[in-house]
Every structure is written in C-alpha cells, then in structure tokens.
Design a protein around this motif. Structure first.
Motif, PDB file in Angstrom:
ATOM      1  N   VAL A  91      -8.438   8.424  -4.995  1.00 55.76           N
ATOM      2  CA  VAL A  91      -8.011   9.774  -4.213  1.00 55.76           C
ATOM      3  C   VAL A  91      -7.562   9.281  -2.656  1.00 55.76           C
ATOM      4  CG1 VAL A  91      -8.796  11.966  -3.228  1.00 55.76           C
ATOM      5  CG2 VAL A  91      -9.504  11.079  -5.713  1.00 55.76           C
ATOM      6  N   ARG A  92      -8.365   8.674  -2.141  1.00 55.46           N
ATOM      7  CA  ARG A  92      -7.830   8.168  -0.703  1.00 55.46           C
ATOM      8  C   ARG A  92      -6.533   7.481  -0.782  1.00 55.46           C
ATOM      9  NH1 ARG A  92     -12.751   4.788   2.211  1.00 55.46           N
ATOM     10  NH2 ARG A  92     -14.499   6.676   2.014  1.00 55.46           N
ATOM     11  N   SER A  93      -6.067   6.658  -1.779  1.00 59.38           N
ATOM     12  CA  SER A  93      -4.833   5.871  -1.708  1.00 59.38           C
ATOM     13  C   SER A  93      -3.740   7.080  -2.082  1.00 59.38           C
ATOM     14  CB  SER A  93      -4.885   4.787  -2.844  1.00 59.38           C
ATOM     15  OG  SER A  93      -5.123   5.360  -4.082  1.00 59.38           O
ATOM     16  N   ILE A  94      -3.992   7.990  -2.495  1.00 57.66           N
ATOM     17  CA  ILE A  94      -3.042   9.221  -2.899  1.00 57.66           C
ATOM     18  C   ILE A  94      -2.734   9.861  -1.794  1.00 57.66           C
ATOM     19  CG2 ILE A  94      -2.674  11.351  -4.331  1.00 57.66           C
ATOM     20  CD1 ILE A  94      -4.317  10.118  -6.581  1.00 57.66           C
ATOM     21  N   VAL A  95      -3.931  10.002  -1.200  1.00 55.75           N
ATOM     22  CA  VAL A  95      -3.752  10.955   0.183  1.00 55.75           C
ATOM     23  C   VAL A  95      -3.080  10.133   1.248  1.00 55.75           C
ATOM     24  CG1 VAL A  95      -4.953  11.955   2.085  1.00 55.75           C
ATOM     25  CG2 VAL A  95      -5.821  12.233  -0.236  1.00 55.75           C
ATOM     26  N   ASN A  96      -3.367   8.660   1.363  1.00 57.38           N
ATOM     27  CA  ASN A  96      -2.609   7.892   2.413  1.00 57.38           C
ATOM     28  C   ASN A  96      -1.293   7.853   1.894  1.00 57.38           C
ATOM     29  OD1 ASN A  96      -5.050   7.613   3.799  1.00 57.38           O
ATOM     30  ND2 ASN A  96      -5.710   5.773   2.735  1.00 57.38           N
ATOM     31  N   ARG A  97      -0.834   7.787   0.905  1.00 56.03           N
ATOM     32  CA  ARG A  97       0.479   7.609   0.380  1.00 56.03           C
ATOM     33  C   ARG A  97       1.227   8.992   0.889  1.00 56.03           C
ATOM     34  NH1 ARG A  97       1.002   7.214  -5.490  1.00 56.03           N
ATOM     35  NH2 ARG A  97      -1.245   7.215  -5.762  1.00 56.03           N
ATOM     36  N   TYR A  98       0.643  10.300   0.745  1.00 56.68           N
ATOM     37  CA  TYR A  98       1.030  11.440   1.189  1.00 56.68           C
ATOM     38  C   TYR A  98       1.493  11.373   2.639  1.00 56.68           C
ATOM     39  CZ  TYR A  98       1.888  16.466   2.373  1.00 56.68           C
ATOM     40  OH  TYR A  98       2.193  17.782   2.788  1.00 56.68           O
TER      41      TYR A  98
END
Length: 100
Positions: A91-98
């Motif tokens: 989830v962190r990686s998804i948020v960081n991509r955003y």
C-alpha cells in the motif's frame, strides 16, 4: 568499580510442582493455538496435565513451542523495523507512486 560488580541472578524459589504446572500450562496454551479439533485437544491435554504422556514427546512439543516462539519474535522484530506488514508495504508503494 561498578563495572566490576556482577549482576545478581534471580533464583526461582517456587515449589517444583508449581514450576512443573507452569511448564505444562505453557504447553497447553501453545497446543490450543494449533489444534482445532476439540476432542483430540481434550484427550491430549489430559495426558499432558496428568503426566501420562512420555517425556520424550513432551520435550518434542516443547521444542516446537520454542521454535514457534522464536519465529514470532523474528517476525515481530521485522515488523518493528519496517513499521508495516508486507501488505502495508505494498500500500505504501502505491501511495508513493501517486505522490510523484
């Protein structure tokens, strides 16, 4: 001088039967977590509590309990380092991509 003093070892003065019962209760707590069939659990637990299960098998169960406890501690230390479980890291990686 303070560095040269030895640390006092805590001696367990409790009665042997109390220590033995504590050992058996730890085994039962561990066994309850891994056994889902109530009838099998009750029969095995009564053998452990009454002391009719041979010590060879009791020691094997204790080794499994210690191994499981060690794995839990390692997992907890890993969680403390990353501050999230593997799903949380995804989830962190998804948020960081955003954010980019």
């Amino acid at each position: 001088m303070i560095k040269s003093l030895k640390r006092k070892v805590n001696i367990d003065y409790s009665a042997p039967h109390n220590r033995q019962m504590l050992f058996r209760m730890r085994l039962l707590k561990f066994y309850k977590q891994i056994e889902y069939d109530e009838d099998i659990y009750v029969s095995t637990a009564s053998k452990i509590l009454n002391g009719t299960l041979p010590w060879k098998y009791v020691n094997e169960i204790e080794k499994l309990r210690l191994k499981n406890e060690k794995e839990k501690k390692e997992k907890w230390k890993k969680l403390q380092k990353t501050k999230a479980e593997s799903l949380g890291l995804k989830v962190r990686s998804i948020v960081n991509r955003y954010k980019r």
